[in-house]
Design a protein around this motif. Sequence first.
Motif, PDB file in Angstrom:
ATOM      1  N   GLN A 114      -1.294  -2.632   3.012  1.00  0.00           N
ATOM      2  CA  GLN A 114      -2.504  -1.796   2.930  1.00  0.00           C
ATOM      3  C   GLN A 114      -2.093  -0.624   3.888  1.00  0.00           C
ATOM      4  N   GLU A 115      -1.319  -0.680   4.903  1.00  0.00           N
ATOM      5  CA  GLU A 115      -0.689   0.423   5.576  1.00  0.00           C
ATOM      6  C   GLU A 115       0.258   1.508   4.897  1.00  0.00           C
ATOM      7  N   VAL A 116       1.075   0.737   3.992  1.00  0.00           N
ATOM      8  CA  VAL A 116       1.935   1.556   3.041  1.00  0.00           C
ATOM      9  C   VAL A 116       0.969   2.231   1.878  1.00  0.00           C
ATOM     10  N   HIS A 144      17.425  -0.753   8.924  1.00  0.00           N
ATOM     11  CA  HIS A 144      17.406  -2.217   9.360  1.00  0.00           C
ATOM     12  C   HIS A 144      16.982  -3.259   8.067  1.00  0.00           C
ATOM     13  N   SER A 145      17.144  -4.170   7.904  1.00  0.00           N
ATOM     14  CA  SER A 145      16.922  -5.177   6.815  1.00  0.00           C
ATOM     15  C   SER A 145      15.350  -5.729   7.314  1.00  0.00           C
ATOM     16  N   ASP A 146      14.686  -5.746   8.463  1.00  0.00           N
ATOM     17  CA  ASP A 146      13.614  -6.376   8.737  1.00  0.00           C
ATOM     18  C   ASP A 146      12.815  -5.213   9.099  1.00  0.00           C
ATOM     19  N   TYR A 147      11.366  -5.654   8.957  1.00  0.00           N
ATOM     20  CA  TYR A 147      10.269  -4.788   9.198  1.00  0.00           C
ATOM     21  C   TYR A 147       9.810  -4.590  10.493  1.00  0.00           C
ATOM     22  N   PRO A 184      12.591  -0.889   6.529  1.00  0.00           N
ATOM     23  CA  PRO A 184      12.270  -0.834   5.073  1.00  0.00           C
ATOM     24  C   PRO A 184      10.899  -0.259   4.875  1.00  0.00           C
ATOM     25  N   LEU A 185       9.987  -0.289   5.869  1.00  0.00           N
ATOM     26  CA  LEU A 185       8.694   0.185   5.404  1.00  0.00           C
ATOM     27  C   LEU A 185       8.844   2.001   5.460  1.00  0.00           C
ATOM     28  N   PHE A 186       9.637   2.493   6.242  1.00  0.00           N
ATOM     29  CA  PHE A 186      10.013   4.144   6.304  1.00  0.00           C
ATOM     30  C   PHE A 186      10.436   4.308   4.732  1.00  0.00           C
ATOM     31  N   ILE A 187      11.601   3.565   4.164  1.00  0.00           N
ATOM     32  CA  ILE A 187      11.930   3.853   2.952  1.00  0.00           C
ATOM     33  C   ILE A 187      10.898   3.579   1.808  1.00  0.00           C
ATOM     34  N   VAL A 188       9.996   2.628   2.020  1.00  0.00           N
ATOM     35  CA  VAL A 188       9.137   2.415   1.186  1.00  0.00           C
ATOM     36  C   VAL A 188       8.021   3.642   1.000  1.00  0.00           C
ATOM     37  N   LEU A 189       7.925   4.192   2.169  1.00  0.00           N
ATOM     38  CA  LEU A 189       6.863   5.291   2.055  1.00  0.00           C
ATOM     39  C   LEU A 189       7.534   6.507   1.587  1.00  0.00           C
TER      40      LEU A 189
END
Length: 334
Positions: free
Chosen positions: A102-104, A174-177, A194-199
Amino acid sequence: MLEVTALGWTLTIAVIVALLALDLTLGVLRPHAVGFREAAAWSTFYIAVALAFGVVFGAVAGWDFGAQYFAGYIVEKSLSVDNLFVFVIIMSTFAVPEKYQQEVLTFGIIIALVLRVIFIAVGATLLSLFSFMFLIFGLLLIWTAVQLFRHRDEDPSVDDNALVKASKRVLPVHSDYVGGKLFARVDGRRVATPLFIVLIAIGSSDLLFALDSIPAVFGVTEQAYIVFVANAFALLGLRALFFLVKGLLDRLVYLSTGLSVILAFIGVKLILHWLHSDITTSAPEISTPVSLGVIVGVLAITTVASLIKVRRDPAVTAHAGSMRARSHEDRPAD
């Protein structure tokens, strides 16, 4: 020509910001896995808001402009479903936990809306200053339609995203969220999650979609206000729509084909408008009701044909379509 007062713009933006704030509250401040019933309720809410706005807008501004809004909204809504394909691919590639999806999506929608505001302003300015931009936009849409049709059975590769590659090279990832943070301190070191890369992946994908969707909606209306509200209301329901249809996207096997037909049709309409305005008044123009009928008709045929195809061949899978061919080494094995 549609005249929108400063008060009209202010009220419209206030409503959209309020809905964005609601989406932000639901998606970021209260992260959780979204069930089907919740997704259906919010999807119904956003579609109802968009339809209600169209009815009020048509009653106030006139039904010619109202029809332009509904045509633009349907175009943007149908293109946003293709966005969802890419979002699903990105979420799967980076294994985003459901409670952070949802955040993404919420931040992705905000990024998309900001990019579209910029492109709408630039597009409206170019069209008002240079009438030949209708020809340029039309050719761009036809080229996009041809590419999408040629590669309709492929998916865009997140690994080929230039911004994602650059981010991984420049930043320690880093590999963890790490609790859903964009950046965190791990073992005394500041790292990106990874959340930053997803964004980054979603934001850059939104940029490419804006390059197609803005010329497409300018093909059904020249009014910057209508282009803005059609985009805004189509994007606002994207978060809920993602959770509602992500399990059904694989069934829309002809969606990319249908979207390529719609983009080509709008491209031809823009070129005919340029010919009629700048070359000869004997050149035909395609009216808004005809455009609306063609768009709805293509989407209806695409959906029905997709469901029939899947029923006859349950193993077939839909694809988002790609703007460029992938090498044989990159393609999944059959």
